[in-house]
Design a protein around this motif. Structure first.
Motif, short mmCIF file in Angstrom:
data_model
loop_
_atom_site.label_atom_id
_atom_site.label_comp_id
_atom_site.label_asym_id
_atom_site.label_seq_id
_atom_site.Cartn_x
_atom_site.Cartn_y
_atom_site.Cartn_z
N GLY A 68 20.31 39.99 27.69
CA GLY A 68 21.18 41.15 27.53
C GLY A 68 22.65 40.79 27.43
O GLY A 68 23.39 41.35 26.63
N GLU A 69 23.08 39.83 28.24
CA GLU A 69 24.49 39.41 28.20
C GLU A 69 24.84 38.81 26.84
O GLU A 69 25.90 39.08 26.28
N ARG A 70 23.94 37.96 26.31
CA ARG A 70 24.20 37.35 25.00
C ARG A 70 24.20 38.42 23.90
O ARG A 70 25.02 38.38 22.99
N ALA A 71 23.29 39.38 24.00
CA ALA A 71 23.24 40.45 23.01
C ALA A 71 24.49 41.32 23.08
O ALA A 71 25.05 41.70 22.04
N LEU A 72 24.94 41.64 24.29
CA LEU A 72 26.18 42.42 24.44
C LEU A 72 27.36 41.71 23.79
O LEU A 72 28.17 42.33 23.09
N LEU A 84 9.79 40.83 19.60
CA LEU A 84 10.69 39.78 20.08
C LEU A 84 10.28 39.38 21.48
O LEU A 84 9.99 40.23 22.33
N ARG A 85 10.30 38.08 21.75
CA ARG A 85 9.95 37.56 23.07
C ARG A 85 10.91 38.13 24.12
O ARG A 85 12.13 38.15 23.93
N ASN A 86 10.37 38.62 25.22
CA ASN A 86 11.14 39.13 26.36
C ASN A 86 11.96 40.38 26.04
O ASN A 86 12.93 40.67 26.74
N VAL A 87 11.57 41.11 25.00
CA VAL A 87 12.22 42.37 24.64
C VAL A 87 11.13 43.44 24.67
O VAL A 87 10.09 43.29 24.03
N HIS A 106 19.10 37.00 17.94
CA HIS A 106 20.04 35.89 18.16
C HIS A 106 20.05 35.48 19.63
O HIS A 106 20.02 34.28 19.94
N ALA A 107 20.05 36.46 20.53
CA ALA A 107 20.07 36.17 21.96
C ALA A 107 18.81 35.44 22.41
O ALA A 107 18.87 34.51 23.21
N VAL A 108 17.67 35.85 21.88
CA VAL A 108 16.41 35.19 22.24
C VAL A 108 16.38 33.77 21.69
O VAL A 108 15.96 32.84 22.38
N LEU A 109 16.85 33.57 20.47
CA LEU A 109 16.83 32.24 19.85
C LEU A 109 17.80 31.27 20.51
O LEU A 109 17.60 30.06 20.46
N THR A 110 18.84 31.80 21.14
CA THR A 110 19.82 30.93 21.80
C THR A 110 19.59 30.84 23.30
O THR A 110 20.42 30.30 24.02
#
Length: 138
Positions: free
Chosen positions: A35-39, A71-74, A124-128
Motif C-alpha cells: 500500500g505504501e508503494r502504491a500510494l 494480483l498477488r496480495n491484492v 508496480h508495488a507488487v513487482l517491486t
C-alpha cells in the motif's frame, strides 16, 4: 483522476461502521508495504484511502471495476451473489489514529480512485516488493 459515484457519505458518528462493499463502492485491500508503494506511485491521483488498526490499506473504487484483477496480495471486497462483504468505514472526521482512519481524506468530489490507475500502481508495488527470503534453502 477519480470517478464521481452515486451520493454517499461516510459515517458521521464517533466510531467506524461496517458498510457493505458493492453498493456505493468496492474496496481494494492491501497490506501496508504494498500500500505504501502504491500510494507513492499514485501521488495526487489517489482517491480516499482507509487504514485500519492493523495497518491494512483500502482504496474505494467503482463497483465491479476490479472484477478481473489477479494480483498477488491484492484483495477486492465486492458484492457476490448471496455473499455480503463489509468494510469498517471510519467517520469522515477521523484523520489519524487510534483505530481505523482516513489515510487519504474523504471528500465528496474525490473519493473513488480510478481503477485502471490503481491497478497499475498496485502491479508496480507488487513487482517491486522486496524479497523476504522465505522459502529459500539455508
Amino acid at each position: 483522476m477519480t470517478t464521481r459515484a452515486e451520493q454517499w457519505t461516510p459515517p458521521t458518528g464517533e466510531c467506524p461502521e461496517a458498510l457493505p462493499a458493492g453498493k456505493w463502492w468496492d474496496a481494494v485491500r492491501v497490506e501496508e508495504p504494498i500500500g505504501e508503494r502504491a500510494l507513492a506511485f499514485l501521488g495526487s491521483h489517489s482517491g480516499a484511502v482507509i487504514q485500519d488498526r492493523c495497518n491494512t490499506l483500502y482504496w474505494l473504487i467503482t463497483p465491479g471495476a476490479a472484477v478481473s484483477w489477479n494480483l498477488r496480495n491484492v484483495h477486492v471486497l465486492s458484492h457476490a451473489e448471496g455473499v455480503a462483504t463489509y468494510l469498517g468505514v471510519p467517520p469522515v472526521r477521523r484523520l489519524a489514529r487510534p483505530g481505523t482512519f482516513w489515510r487519504v481524506p474523504f471528500t465528496q468530489d474525490w473519493y473513488l480512485t480510478d481503477a485502471w490507475r490503481l491497478y497499475k500502481a498496485l502491479a508496480h508495488a507488487v513487482l517491486t516488493e522486496p524479497d523476504t527470503g522465505e522459502g529459500e534453502a539455508r
